[in-house]
Design a protein around this motif. Sequence first.
Motif, PDB file in Angstrom:
ATOM      1  N   TRP A  52       0.852  -1.181   0.000  1.00  0.00           N
ATOM      2  CA  TRP A  52       0.000   0.000   0.000  1.00  0.00           C
ATOM      3  C   TRP A  52       0.885   1.227   0.000  1.00  0.00           C
ATOM      4  N   TRP A  79      -9.464   5.245   2.290  1.00  0.00           N
ATOM      5  CA  TRP A  79      -9.381   4.639   3.617  1.00  0.00           C
ATOM      6  C   TRP A  79      -9.789   5.660   4.659  1.00  0.00           C
ATOM      7  N   PHE A  88     -11.691   0.615  10.832  1.00  0.00           N
ATOM      8  CA  PHE A  88     -10.954   1.028   9.642  1.00  0.00           C
ATOM      9  C   PHE A  88     -11.787   0.625   8.431  1.00  0.00           C
ATOM     10  N   THR A  89     -11.952   1.542   7.491  1.00  0.00           N
ATOM     11  CA  THR A  89     -12.763   1.282   6.303  1.00  0.00           C
ATOM     12  C   THR A  89     -11.899   1.420   5.059  1.00  0.00           C
ATOM     13  N   ILE A  90     -12.063   0.462   4.154  1.00  0.00           N
ATOM     14  CA  ILE A  90     -11.417   0.488   2.841  1.00  0.00           C
ATOM     15  C   ILE A  90     -12.525   0.528   1.798  1.00  0.00           C
ATOM     16  N   SER A 115     -12.884  -4.446   0.139  1.00  0.00           N
ATOM     17  CA  SER A 115     -13.545  -3.227   0.614  1.00  0.00           C
ATOM     18  C   SER A 115     -14.547  -3.591   1.701  1.00  0.00           C
TER      19      SER A 115
END
Length: 150
Positions: A52, A79, A88-90, A115
């Motif tokens: 990443w 993110w 935590f969000t993707i 996601s």
Amino acid sequence: MKKLTLLLIATAFLFSACDKNKRASKQLMKAGNWEVKELSVDGVNQTLIPTWEIQDCDIYETVCEGTWSSDTTKSKFYWQFNDKAQTFTISRVVAPEDCGDFYTEEVEQQTFKFSGDYDVTKNKRKSKTFESYNTLGFEGQKVVIHVEVD
């Protein structure tokens, strides 16, 4: 006069506390290259382990972006940390120029499938672990992502 002095002290304390929180939030995900050490679904590691690249971001001002990369291909994702850095969000960036690659590039598939919302199970300055049962591609399966900064 005494009330005014107390009010000024309280106001100064409030502003300094907010500033510290804002600075600390910027350090949740340091800009730079993060190596994915584990990318697994129900204990099975994925064959393509990405890296990443996290861009510098002020989480209060902009949507934070990163690049999910293999040796030769890349896919952008958003993110975000929420719930006092416990979630935590993707989210895959759906860009028109990447639509043609979606079915042929594994990194495009990964950014879509992974996601979702993750629980933050480890949050160190140079190492983070995220776990989820709620991703777009693996609903109900335990997904683990462990990253370390270079």
